[in-house]
Enzyme design. Structure first.
Site, PDB file in Angstrom:
ATOM      1  N   ALA A  62       8.014  12.938 -11.238  1.00 52.15           N
ATOM      2  CA  ALA A  62       8.504  13.373 -12.471  1.00 52.15           C
ATOM      3  C   ALA A  62       7.407  13.283 -13.582  1.00 52.15           C
ATOM      4  CB  ALA A  62       9.840  12.332 -12.641  1.00 52.15           C
ATOM      5  N   GLY A 101       8.702  11.358  -7.456  1.00 50.03           N
ATOM      6  CA  GLY A 101       9.664  12.728  -7.436  1.00 50.03           C
ATOM      7  C   GLY A 101       8.825  13.668  -6.587  1.00 50.03           C
ATOM      8  N   GLU A 104      10.025  12.750  -3.052  1.00 53.01           N
ATOM      9  CA  GLU A 104      11.415  13.129  -2.936  1.00 53.01           C
ATOM     10  C   GLU A 104      11.466  14.666  -2.591  1.00 53.01           C
ATOM     11  OE1 GLU A 104      13.630   9.793  -5.302  1.00 53.01           O
ATOM     12  OE2 GLU A 104      12.102  10.775  -6.478  1.00 53.01           O
ATOM     13  N   GLU A 124       7.407   4.340  -8.438  1.00 54.73           N
ATOM     14  CA  GLU A 124       8.457   4.194  -9.471  1.00 54.73           C
ATOM     15  C   GLU A 124       8.616   2.577  -9.891  1.00 54.73           C
ATOM     16  OE1 GLU A 124       9.842   7.903  -7.651  1.00 54.73           O
ATOM     17  OE2 GLU A 124       8.734   5.895  -6.916  1.00 54.73           O
TER      18      GLU A 124
HETATM   19  N1  T1G Z   1       3.766  12.255 -15.294  1.00 55.03           N
HETATM   20  C1  T1G Z   1       3.052  12.530 -16.534  1.00 55.03           C
HETATM   21  N2  T1G Z   1       1.655  12.684 -16.412  1.00 55.03           N
HETATM   22  C2  T1G Z   1       1.049  12.157 -15.567  1.00 55.03           C
HETATM   23  C3  T1G Z   1       1.777  11.778 -14.534  1.00 55.03           C
HETATM   24  C4  T1G Z   1       3.189  11.761 -14.173  1.00 55.03           C
HETATM   25  N3  T1G Z   1       3.748  11.657 -13.435  1.00 55.03           N
HETATM   26  N4  T1G Z   1       0.713  11.360 -13.629  1.00 55.03           N
HETATM   27  C5  T1G Z   1      -0.477  11.327 -14.162  1.00 55.03           C
HETATM   28  N5  T1G Z   1      -0.278  11.935 -15.372  1.00 55.03           N
HETATM   29  C6  T1G Z   1      -1.372  12.199 -16.312  1.00 55.03           C
HETATM   30  C7  T1G Z   1      -2.152  11.062 -16.610  1.00 55.03           C
HETATM   31  O1  T1G Z   1      -1.487  10.361 -17.868  1.00 55.03           O
HETATM   32  C8  T1G Z   1      -3.563  11.745 -17.166  1.00 55.03           C
HETATM   33  O2  T1G Z   1      -3.270  12.270 -18.383  1.00 55.03           O
HETATM   34  C9  T1G Z   1      -3.642  12.752 -16.123  1.00 55.03           C
HETATM   35  O3  T1G Z   1      -2.266  12.996 -15.515  1.00 55.03           O
HETATM   36  C10 T1G Z   1      -4.424  12.588 -14.899  1.00 55.03           C
HETATM   37  O4  T1G Z   1      -3.900  11.186 -14.413  1.00 55.03           O
HETATM   38  C11 T1G Z   1      12.473  11.074 -10.200  1.00 55.03           C
HETATM   39  C12 T1G Z   1      11.479   8.843 -11.537  1.00 55.03           C
HETATM   40  C13 T1G Z   1      -1.370  11.032  -9.779  1.00 55.03           C
HETATM   41  C14 T1G Z   1      -2.831   9.033  -8.470  1.00 55.03           C
HETATM   42  O5  T1G Z   1       3.861   6.886 -10.854  1.00 55.03           O
HETATM   43  O6  T1G Z   1      -0.618   7.350  -9.955  1.00 55.03           O
HETATM   44  O7  T1G Z   1       8.664  10.567  -9.964  1.00 55.03           O
HETATM   45  O8  T1G Z   1      -4.821  11.019 -19.547  1.00 55.03           O
HETATM   46  O9  T1G Z   1      -5.936   9.955 -14.860  1.00 55.03           O
HETATM   47  O10 T1G Z   1      -6.684   8.947 -11.264  1.00 55.03           O
HETATM   48  O11 T1G Z   1      11.928   9.458  -8.462  1.00 55.03           O
HETATM   49  O12 T1G Z   1      -2.118   9.709 -12.203  1.00 55.03           O
HETATM   50  O13 T1G Z   1      -5.467  13.148 -18.783  1.00 55.03           O
HETATM   51  O14 T1G Z   1      -3.789  12.984 -20.359  1.00 55.03           O
HETATM   52  O15 T1G Z   1      -4.179   8.832 -13.472  1.00 55.03           O
HETATM   53  O16 T1G Z   1      -6.737  11.269 -10.732  1.00 55.03           O
HETATM   54  C15 T1G Z   1       6.196   8.597 -10.333  1.00 55.03           C
HETATM   55  C16 T1G Z   1       1.605   8.310 -11.408  1.00 55.03           C
HETATM   56  C17 T1G Z   1       6.758   9.029 -11.524  1.00 55.03           C
HETATM   57  C18 T1G Z   1       2.420   8.374 -10.319  1.00 55.03           C
HETATM   58  C19 T1G Z   1      -3.903  10.883  -9.990  1.00 55.03           C
HETATM   59  N6  T1G Z   1       4.692   8.894 -10.225  1.00 55.03           N
HETATM   60  N7  T1G Z   1       0.370   8.874 -11.415  1.00 55.03           N
HETATM   61  O17 T1G Z   1      -4.775   9.605 -10.512  1.00 55.03           O
HETATM   62  O18 T1G Z   1      -5.674  10.747 -12.431  1.00 55.03           O
HETATM   63  S1  T1G Z   1       8.389   8.656 -11.726  1.00 55.03           S
HETATM   64  C20 T1G Z   1       3.802   8.084 -10.452  1.00 55.03           C
HETATM   65  C21 T1G Z   1      -0.740   8.248 -10.645  1.00 55.03           C
HETATM   66  C22 T1G Z   1       9.209   9.552 -10.676  1.00 55.03           C
HETATM   67  C23 T1G Z   1      11.410  10.311  -9.437  1.00 55.03           C
HETATM   68  C24 T1G Z   1      10.625   9.226 -10.345  1.00 55.03           C
HETATM   69  C25 T1G Z   1      -1.984   8.868 -10.849  1.00 55.03           C
HETATM   70  C26 T1G Z   1      -2.488   9.929  -9.738  1.00 55.03           C
HETATM   71  P1  T1G Z   1      -4.379  12.401 -19.580  1.00 55.03           P
HETATM   72  P2  T1G Z   1      -4.889  10.179 -13.848  1.00 55.03           P
HETATM   73  P3  T1G Z   1      -6.076  10.181 -11.223  1.00 55.03           P
END
Ligand code: T1G
Length: 677
Positions: A62, A101, A104, A124
């Site tokens: 998400a 997500g 999922e 999450e």
């Molecule tokens: N949403 C919005 N922005 C995101 C994002 C996300 N999920 N993931 C990364 N970004 C942005 C980040 O801020 C950065 O932005 C750019 O992308 C590159 O990220 C319903 C509730 C995927 C392993 O927790 O672990 O799904 O700084 O620098 O080192 O159940 O990002 O360039 O402006 O980290 O290559 C669950 C979070 C969401 C994964 C890539 N997902 N992301 O790592 O790049 S909750 C997460 C990461 C959810 C559902 C629920 C990592 C990455 P900017 P980066 P990276």
């Protein structure tokens, strides 16, 4: 189609997520997915869908930036629930990380084909949430309740092979065969019919093992609200049918999403990613660091060399003589041996890293590197000798960094005669473990030098925060305000036990008194004496030879070499004597006063630091405290906490305490409220 690439051939629709950098499932992507799925479902010619993604990340889940606002339809859980109504199979082709997500989404497909590069996770929990789009209902049904519980509560990645063994992906194929294999699977499902994750309840035979595992996990983190929610939701997969389980999961998700803890954890996620962006500094350096020299092979120097070797960057340690050089290598070997014994490093891994480190004698040997990090004794004359020599013997453009934790970096830069190449790299001990590096930008530091260092710190897997020159930089300067109040409150009647209990209840792993005993009270005593500052209680303890664990006594006693402190009546007595000598009448302090007087002066100092431009953003200050001083992650950081409490409250309380105890140093900075608005 926004953020999607769609192609059709022979009744097959291939949908590629295409929303760089991480294909997050923001509102636009969800809307496009809904529309293309509905279109494909309605289109008589379409027999199946293959879902893939562009880029190295399959889908990061998400869009976290949307969580501070009420959800916009179609929400992900609805979109995935609608996929269950399809009559045509959907096969996921996964060639990168499928997270949250994103996982999922693929679990809602009929089958999952992956490449060896694929990985899977439900992180999450690291955002104070639980999966909110069916993850706690689908994963247990595919991988079993205990395996799902572990994966959802640790939030860590699983490589493709593990996912195959856990049973939630169907096949692993080489990259080049991914789309073909997914297409073949889709076609075969057209013949055999859709495969749905069972909508029935979990097999009750798994319940006892699940309950036992859940009890163990909840026992470890009783305060983590998201853990309780995860366990409750997976329990529902046993007690409720699928749809009801998903509705209950969504309700738990929305509750956590609106909570302070998740808000703080989401804030920390973005703050860490933002700190590497520095105004006026290019995001890519012209010449990245390829090899480093570390001056001094003591505790810090050895840890710094290991941090570079762990990132496969060759490191040369410079020592004053052969014996010291040999000791440095021995110390490093010993630390790697501990990791091998703990199983966190293989024997081969140790050998590879050690092969990246050599120790030599004499500053003349320093010039081979393109970055030199000085980690010698914290004395200005020692810094002068080293930097004037380096200024003469190394070529222009070699970056000269000092690991000082409080000395004036501008003065050190002047010693080198090449101040544009000089900056501070303040590592935290142990430097091979701690993630934070405070990069100190001196008056004349060249932006290219900063760009190289921000880049190399990220390549070490650490978090760079750029700060200006002042005494103690950001972290230690704020810590000094807290230490001042620790000593003051002990003088007024608080006890080490009370002060430590208040801060550990707030979420710190260790209280300030226990931490000083671990680090040694003599270090800050020497600094106070050098700068003419006083701490009546701590000074008295040191004058009594109580330096902490190393003398079996500091704020606490450590009988028979134990590492857990116990209250020492002698310390209470000594504090009463010092209070009397200082003319302070001891009184009982309540825990609220103790907490506010520990934290609010730090926030006040943070506001002064922002005002002076020593830190560029309040989130940078928070990243420093999260990764350098173990500030509890679920509280976001001192500046974030100030915003949750309310800057006005912080200022009012500081004003009140300052008046109550006649301590002007507690008076708040006049710009605090405005700065933290
Ligand atoms: N949403 C919005 N922005 C995101 C994002 C996300 N999920 N993931 C990364 N970004 C942005 C980040 O801020 C950065 O932005 C750019 O992308 C590159 O990220 C319903 C509730 C995927 C392993 O927790 O672990 O799904 O700084 O620098 O080192 O159940 O990002 O360039 O402006 O980290 O290559 C669950 C979070 C969401 C994964 C890539 N997902 N992301 O790592 O790049 S909750 C997460 C990461 C959810 C559902 C629920 C990592 C990455 P900017 P980066 P990276």
């Amino acid at each position: 189609m926004v953020a999607l690439k769609v192609s059709k051939s022979g009744g097959l629709v291939v949908v590629m997520l295409d929303d760089p950098p991480v294909n997050a499932l923001g509102h636009a992507v969800r809307t496009s997915l809904r529309d293309i799925f509905q279109e494909a479902e309605a289109d008589k010619e379409t027999i199946a869908i293959v879902l893939g993604a562009e880029g190295k990340v399959f889908c990061a889940g998400a869009d976290i930036t949307e969580f501070n606002k009420p959800p916009l339809a179609p929400v992900l859980s609805e979109l995935l629930a609608s996929m269950d109504e399809f009559t045509k199979p959907v096969v996921a082709a996964i060639g990168g990380a499928a997270l949250g997500g994103g996982l999922e989404l693929v679990l809602a497909c009929d089958a999952r084909i992956a490449t060896p590069k694929a990985s899977f996770g439900l992180p999450e929990v690291k955002l104070g949430l639980l999966p909110g789009a069916g993850g706690t209902q689908r994963l247990p049904r595919l991988a079993g309740a205990v395996a799902a519980l572990e994966m959802i509560t640790d939030g860590d990645l699983r490589p493709a092979q593990t996912a195959l063994e856990m049973g939630f992906i169907d096949q692993i194929v080489p990259d080049e065969d991914l789309l073909a294999a997914a297409t073949a699977m889709a076609i075969s499902l057209v013949k055999t019919g859709r495969r749905r994750v069972s909508t029935g309840r979990m097999d009750a035979a798994q319940w006892p093992a699940f309950e036992e595992a859940a009890k163990a996990i909840l026992g470890k983190q009783p305060d983590a609200t998201e853990m309780t929610a995860i366990v409750e939701s997976i329990r529902n997969s046993f007690n409720l049918d699928f749809a009801a389980g998903c509705r209950a999961e969504q309700a738990l998700f929305q509750e956590l999403r609106q909570g302070e803890r998740s808000e703080a954890l989401r804030y920390a996620f973005f703050a860490e990613r933002q700190s590497a962006r520095v105004e006026g500094v290019p995001s890519r350096p012209e010449s990245p660091v390829e090899r480093v020299t570390v001056i001094g092979g003591g505790t810090m120097g050895a840890g710094i060399a290991m941090a570079f070797a762990n990132a496969a960057i060759p490191a040369t340690i410079i020592e004053t003589d052969e014996a010291a050089a040999a000791r440095a290598i021995e110390r490093i070997g010993g630390i790697y041996d501990m990791s091998v014994r703990r199983g966190s490093l293989s024997v081969e891994g140790k050998a590879t890293r050690l092969s990246c480190i050599v120790a030599q004698v004499g500053l003349d040997r320093a010039s081979e590197a393109d970055l030199i990090v000085e980690a010698a004794f914290e004395d200005m004359e020692v810094k002068r000798a080293i930097f004037s020599k380096l200024g003469e013997t190394t070529r222009d453009g070699v970056t000269l960094a000092t690991n000082t934790s409080y000395l004036d970096v501008d003065q050190i830069a002047a010693f080198s005669g090449r101040s544009k190449d000089v900056l501070g790299m303040h590592f935290f001990s142990p430097a091979n473990v701690m993630k934070l590096v405070e990069i100190v930008r001196a008056r004349d530091t060249d932006p290219q030098a900063l760009a190289r260092i921000v880049d190399v710190v990220k390549r070490l897997g650490k978090i760079p925060v750029v700060v200006g020159v002042c005494h103690g930089f950001v972290g230690n300067r704020m810590m000094a305000r807290r230490s001042e109040q620790v000593d003051r409150m002990l003088l007024e009647g608080a006890t080490p036990v009370q002060i430590d209990a208040v801060l550990t209840a707030f979420g710190f792993r260790m209280g300030p008194c226990a931490m000083s005993d671990l680090a040694g009270l003599d270090i800050s005593w020497r600094m106070r004496k050098a700068t003419g500052r006083k701490a009546p209680i701590a000074d008295a303890l040191c004058e009594a030879g109580r330096f902490g664990q190393k003398t079996a006594g500091g704020y606490y006693a450590y009988p028979e070499g134990s590492r857990t402190g116990v209250t020492d009546a002698g310390v209470i007595e000594l504090m009463e004597q010092v209070s009397a000598r200082e003319g302070v009448t001891r009184r009982a302090l309540d825990d609220r006063e103790v907490l506010e007087r520990l934290i609010y002066p730090m926030i006040d100092e943070g506001a002064r630091i922002l005002h002076e431009g020593i830190a560029a953003r309040s989130s940078d200050i928070d990243v420093i405290w999260l990764h350098g001083y173990n500030w509890p992650r679920g509280r976001g950081g001192p500046m974030f906490y100030a915003k949750q409490v309310g800057p006005k409250i912080v200022a009012q309380q500081l004003e009140a305490y300052s008046a109550a105890i006649g301590n002007a140093s507690l008076r708040p900075f006049e710009g605090l409220v405005e700065l933290l608005r």
